[in-house]
Design a protein around this motif. Structure first.
Motif: not given
Length: 188
Positions: A8-32
């Motif tokens: 809630s302070i640092t930001g979290r992984v956007d699971e919808a975007k990660r799954l839609a774009e096929g990103l890994s959980a550690s991909d910086p693009e997945a971090l919202d």
């Protein structure tokens, strides 16, 4: 029970975007980052209520923000981000003394600057504060009932006072702090 998560302070992984774009959980693009309070406050002030009740992982994020100006995500897979902001934490005196007495918090003691702030306890001063706020707000031209300010001030003051031996009635106690004379029978 502590329910706040460090994301809630640092930001979290956007699971919808990660799954839609096929990103890994550690991909910086997945971090919202917009979901984290630190990034929302970048270049400004991050205000935290009841700061010492937070998890130690959250306190470590605050230390990193203050000392290094870096936002480090706890999962470690994401890059560190520069955040130029000021963290202000609020806590009551009892919790602060409890925190200060805990030896495991020694590393934090030297990194904290205390600003002692007394609450206003006088009814007339509280009314003046409310009038000043309303005068500077969009409600300045609205009609206010005759006891609006006093009622709001009494409600606020009643949350700051506790029942005492001299006077068990908070309404009367507010009047006493405002300068009313204590009746002789109530002194007993």
């Amino acid at each position: 029970k502590k329910s706040q998560d460090v994301t809630s302070i640092t930001g979290r992984v956007d699971e919808a975007k990660r799954l839609a774009e096929g990103l890994s959980a550690s991909d910086p693009e997945a971090l919202d980052l917009r979901s984290g309070a630190a990034c929302q406050a970048a270049g400004g002030i991050l205000e935290v209520q009841e700061v010492f009740r937070a998890d130690p992982s959250i306190l470590n994020v605050f230390i990193s923000l203050n000392e290094e100006k870096l936002l480090k995500h706890p999962e470690g897979a994401f890059p560190q981000l520069f955040c130029d902001e000021f963290v202000i934490g609020h806590i009551n005196l009892a919790k602060y003394l409890e925190f200060k007495g805990n030896v495991s918090n020694d590393a934090l003691h030297s990194r904290i600057r205390i600003i002692w702030w007394r609450y206003n306890l006088r009814l007339q001063e509280e009314i003046e504060i409310y009038k000043k706020f309303v005068k500077k707000s969009e409600f300045r031209d609205m009609h206010m009932g005759p006891y609006v300010y006093e009622t709001a001030a009494r409600m606020a003051l009643s949350t700051r006072l506790v029942k005492g031996e001299l006077c068990k009635d908070l309404t009367r106690r507010i009047d006493y702090y405002n300068g009313s004379v204590v009746v002789e029978e109530e002194k007993k």
